[in-house]
Design an enzyme around this catalytic site. Structure first.
Site, PDB file in Angstrom:
ATOM      1  N   ASP A   1      -4.428   2.647  -1.230  1.00  0.00           N
ATOM      2  CA  ASP A   1      -4.867   1.294  -1.600  1.00  0.00           C
ATOM      3  C   ASP A   1      -4.433   0.977  -3.034  1.00  0.00           C
ATOM      4  OD1 ASP A   1      -6.663   2.934  -2.914  1.00  0.00           O
ATOM      5  OD2 ASP A   1      -8.452   1.785  -2.357  1.00  0.00           O
ATOM      6  N   SER A   2      -3.815   1.979  -3.704  1.00  0.00           N
ATOM      7  CA  SER A   2      -3.196   1.717  -5.008  1.00  0.00           C
ATOM      8  C   SER A   2      -2.088   0.679  -4.871  1.00  0.00           C
ATOM      9  CB  SER A   2      -2.636   3.016  -5.607  1.00  0.00           C
ATOM     10  OG  SER A   2      -1.800   3.671  -4.680  1.00  0.00           O
TER      11      SER A   2
ATOM     12  N   ASP B   1      -5.093   4.940   3.666  1.00  0.00           N
ATOM     13  CA  ASP B   1      -6.269   4.848   2.802  1.00  0.00           C
ATOM     14  C   ASP B   1      -7.208   3.747   3.299  1.00  0.00           C
ATOM     15  OD1 ASP B   1      -7.518   5.863   0.608  1.00  0.00           O
ATOM     16  OD2 ASP B   1      -6.180   4.955  -0.879  1.00  0.00           O
TER      17      ASP B   1
ATOM     18  N   GLU C   1      -9.687  13.814  -7.942  1.00  0.00           N
ATOM     19  CA  GLU C   1      -9.011  12.981  -8.953  1.00  0.00           C
ATOM     20  C   GLU C   1      -9.802  12.955 -10.263  1.00  0.00           C
ATOM     21  OE1 GLU C   1      -7.797   9.114  -7.579  1.00  0.00           O
ATOM     22  OE2 GLU C   1      -7.237   8.447  -9.596  1.00  0.00           O
TER      23      GLU C   1
ATOM     24  N   GLU D   1     -12.948   7.324   0.064  1.00  0.00           N
ATOM     25  CA  GLU D   1     -13.522   7.758  -1.214  1.00  0.00           C
ATOM     26  C   GLU D   1     -15.029   7.954  -1.104  1.00  0.00           C
ATOM     27  OE1 GLU D   1     -12.486   5.057  -4.386  1.00  0.00           O
ATOM     28  OE2 GLU D   1     -10.358   5.146  -3.927  1.00  0.00           O
TER      29      GLU D   1
ATOM     30  N   LYS E   1      -7.944   8.381   4.763  1.00  0.00           N
ATOM     31  CA  LYS E   1      -8.598   8.917   3.565  1.00  0.00           C
ATOM     32  C   LYS E   1      -9.687   7.938   3.153  1.00  0.00           C
ATOM     33  CE  LYS E   1      -6.709   8.674  -0.752  1.00  0.00           C
ATOM     34  NZ  LYS E   1      -7.775   7.924  -1.461  1.00  0.00           N
TER      35      LYS E   1
END
Ligand code: KIV
Length: 293
Positions: A52-53, A91, A189, A122, A120
């Site tokens: 999602d970056s 993501d 991270e 978070e 993925k």
């Protein structure tokens, strides 16, 4: 001699990654948001992440919070069309896994239907139920702990995590809870190296670090960062291997100069009429009548 070090052609699967963890073989993961980047990365890395970056790297947002499922699906489809041999991880963007199991499964399952191998997401122990629900549906999940960019507001900025005893112990505990819930790997991270190493050695699943030190089972960097294609502040954990922006702008300036001085296109970049038509075109005169309204 070429310096390109390519990974073997073997398709990377989750059991393959888990074997590499047991063998102590390090894992290289990078991002790709489109087919061009996927083709650059795929012969070289083990895992491709449609992160999602994309929001801040390519779409001009300040952070990842505005990234939607619609945007992510578009990028996942583009990368999946290249049929990478690397494991393709999609993501889960902000709010795509917060509104109940049904919506989460539909969003994550939709990524798999579009060609991703895994998703993925978070977050720590509060994601355990979600991870279990996805794993129950055979949707493989990579966890993501530490400096989780979607928590930018609650963290008060992009700050290194796990620096107090409470935070460090919570991170280790969360890592084990996510492993127990069925995550096949974890991204760690923005945490101190010692914490990254302790998590990595105590877990049986691979840990992929980004600003988490060299003790992890592998490393991930955003492709645009390591190729020098991003401008502005680069976090300390980024190593840039080529000044991509300068390299590409040099090439573009040479082309623009050729255009301006008239040396582009040359004969080799142009199409020719059959010789027999040359005279016809040379003798053609523009029409003298005007039928414009
Ligand atoms: O979105 C992303 O690119 C990521 C990586 C930096 C791990 O989450």
């Amino acid at each position: 001699m070429s310096h390109i070090s390519t990974a073997p052609v073997q398709r990377v699967t989750i059991p393959v990654l888990q074997q590499w963890k047991r063998d102590g073989r390090r894992i290289a993961m990078t991002t790709a948001y489109d087919a061009v980047a996927a083709r650059i990365a795929d012969p070289i890395v083990d895992i491709i992440l449609v992160g999602d970056s994309v929001g801040n790297v390519c779409l001009g947002f300040d952070n990842t919070l505005p990234v939607s499922m619609k945007m992510m699906n578009h990028h996942v489809e583009a990368v999946a069309r290249t049929k990478p041999r690397a494991l393709l991880v999609a993501d889960m963007p902000f709010l795509s896994f917060h509104l109940g199991a049904e919506e989460t499964i539909r969003n994550a399952g939709g990524f798999l239907q579009r060609g991703a191998d895994a998703v993925k997401l978070e977050g720590g122990s509060k994601r355990v139920t979600t991870v279990r629900a996805l794993v129950d549906c055979d949707i493989p999940v990579m966890g993501h702990l530490g400096l989780t960019p979607q928590s930018v507001n609650s963290m008060g900025g992009f700050k290194v995590q796990g620096r107090t005893s409470t935070d460090a112990l919570r991170l280790l505990d969360d890592a084990h809870r996510l492993q127990d819930a069925g995550c096949f790997a974890l991204v760690l991270e923005g945490i101190p190296s010692e914490l990254g190493a302790r998590a990595a050695e105590s877990l049986s699943i691979p840990t992929i670090g980004i600003g988490a030190g060299a003790g992890c089972s592998g490393q991930v960097l955003v492709l645009h960062d390591l190729l020098g294609l991003t401008e502005g502040h680069r976090p300390r954990f980024v190593r840039t291997y080529v000044d991509g922006l300068k390299l590409l702008q040099d090439a573009l300036s040479r082309w623009a100069a050729d255009v301006r001085e008239g040396s582009f296109p040359g004969a080799q970049e142009s199409y020719q009429l059959p010789e027999s038509l040359g005279e016809l075109i040379a003798n053609w005169a523009p029409p003298t009548h005007s039928d414009k309204p």
